[in-house]
Design a protein around this motif. Structure first.
Motif, PDB file in Angstrom:
ATOM      1  N   ALA A  54     -22.453 -30.940  10.881  1.00  0.00           N
ATOM      2  CA  ALA A  54     -22.096 -31.300   9.619  1.00  0.00           C
ATOM      3  C   ALA A  54     -20.647 -31.957   9.402  1.00  0.00           C
ATOM      4  O   ALA A  54     -20.396 -32.908   8.893  1.00  0.00           O
ATOM      5  N   THR A  55     -19.894 -31.437  10.406  1.00  0.00           N
ATOM      6  CA  THR A  55     -18.495 -31.888  10.394  1.00  0.00           C
ATOM      7  C   THR A  55     -18.536 -33.508  10.995  1.00  0.00           C
ATOM      8  O   THR A  55     -17.746 -34.240  10.467  1.00  0.00           O
ATOM      9  N   ALA A  56     -19.374 -33.541  12.151  1.00  0.00           N
ATOM     10  CA  ALA A  56     -19.301 -34.824  12.762  1.00  0.00           C
ATOM     11  C   ALA A  56     -19.776 -35.787  11.801  1.00  0.00           C
ATOM     12  O   ALA A  56     -19.235 -36.951  11.834  1.00  0.00           O
ATOM     13  N   ILE A  57     -20.984 -35.473  10.948  1.00  0.00           N
ATOM     14  CA  ILE A  57     -21.395 -36.471  10.140  1.00  0.00           C
ATOM     15  C   ILE A  57     -20.324 -36.835   8.876  1.00  0.00           C
ATOM     16  O   ILE A  57     -20.273 -38.017   8.704  1.00  0.00           O
ATOM     17  N   HIS A  58     -19.824 -35.962   8.625  1.00  0.00           N
ATOM     18  CA  HIS A  58     -18.612 -36.303   7.417  1.00  0.00           C
ATOM     19  C   HIS A  58     -17.547 -37.058   8.035  1.00  0.00           C
ATOM     20  O   HIS A  58     -16.992 -37.728   7.372  1.00  0.00           O
ATOM     21  N   MET A  59     -17.058 -36.753   9.232  1.00  0.00           N
ATOM     22  CA  MET A  59     -16.262 -37.542   9.797  1.00  0.00           C
ATOM     23  C   MET A  59     -16.499 -39.089   9.986  1.00  0.00           C
ATOM     24  O   MET A  59     -15.664 -39.897   9.949  1.00  0.00           O
ATOM     25  N   LEU A  60     -17.933 -39.118  10.595  1.00  0.00           N
ATOM     26  CA  LEU A  60     -18.233 -40.723  10.774  1.00  0.00           C
ATOM     27  C   LEU A  60     -18.046 -41.333   9.241  1.00  0.00           C
ATOM     28  O   LEU A  60     -17.892 -42.566   9.359  1.00  0.00           O
ATOM     29  N   GLY A  61     -18.396 -40.518   8.233  1.00  0.00           N
ATOM     30  CA  GLY A  61     -18.095 -41.340   7.076  1.00  0.00           C
ATOM     31  C   GLY A  61     -16.967 -41.596   6.623  1.00  0.00           C
ATOM     32  O   GLY A  61     -16.745 -42.693   6.057  1.00  0.00           O
ATOM     33  N   ILE A  62     -15.912 -40.915   7.041  1.00  0.00           N
ATOM     34  CA  ILE A  62     -14.536 -41.382   6.822  1.00  0.00           C
ATOM     35  C   ILE A  62     -14.055 -42.452   7.801  1.00  0.00           C
ATOM     36  O   ILE A  62     -13.251 -43.216   7.385  1.00  0.00           O
ATOM     37  N   CYS A  63     -14.743 -42.559   9.048  1.00  0.00           N
ATOM     38  CA  CYS A  63     -14.428 -43.704   9.850  1.00  0.00           C
ATOM     39  C   CYS A  63     -15.052 -44.994   9.408  1.00  0.00           C
ATOM     40  O   CYS A  63     -14.781 -46.194   9.875  1.00  0.00           O
TER      41      CYS A  63
END
Length: 160
Positions: free
Chosen positions: A150-159
């Motif tokens: 879930a953190t990985a998906i959220h971080m991709l959104g930031i990128c």
């Protein structure tokens, strides 16, 4: 927040980006294999649940948690990988080895993330005993692998 106060499998799935075209690298330590396999399954299933394509999820295994940073670097250096998730377990023993391992992994993962300018997720379970590790690998505190995905998906959104 301490996991004793939070279920690691609870996360906000609002506003998650489309990850169907994203490529994920999973680096999984073999030490404490039964636990790390459970963490990996949690991460993998969460990525699939949110739209990742199975062929876009690459799993590499490394010997132990100390080697997670190098395994992450091998994946992160590829332009095809969008995010790397590191999964391992360090259980406190009779010596202070856990302090050294955890510190090295945290520093190494941070360095890889900054070097390659992409998210490298810290999915390291650090506990005092094996039961606490199981509690964080699908037990009463949820699954740290789910939290890492879930953190990985959220971080991709930031990128983006």
């Amino acid at each position: 927040m301490a996991s004793a106060l939070k279920n690691l499998s609870d996360y906000n799935s609002d506003n998650l980006i489309d990850i169907s075209e994203k490529k994920f690298g999973l680096v999984v330590a073999e030490w404490n294999k039964a636990i790390t396999d459970t963490l990996c399954k949690g991460a993998y299933d969460t990525l699939i649940k949110h739209g990742a394509m199975p062929e876009n999820i690459i799993r590499n295994t490394v010997s132990g948690s100390f080697e997670l940073s190098f395994g992450a670097q091998l994946l992160a250096q590829s332009d095809e990988i969008d995010v790397v998730i590191c999964l391992g377990v360090v259980i406190k023993g009779e010596t202070k080895h856990d302090d050294y391992i955890c510190h090295a992994v945290a520093q190494g993962i941070t360095q890889v993330s900054l070097k390659y300018n992409k998210p490298v997720i810290f999915g390291l379970v650090t506990t005092n005993d094996e039961q606490q590790a199981w509690d964080r690998a699908g037990g009463k505190h949820g699954n740290k692998g789910i939290e890492a995905a879930a953190t990985a998906i959220h971080m991709l959104g930031i990128c983006e």
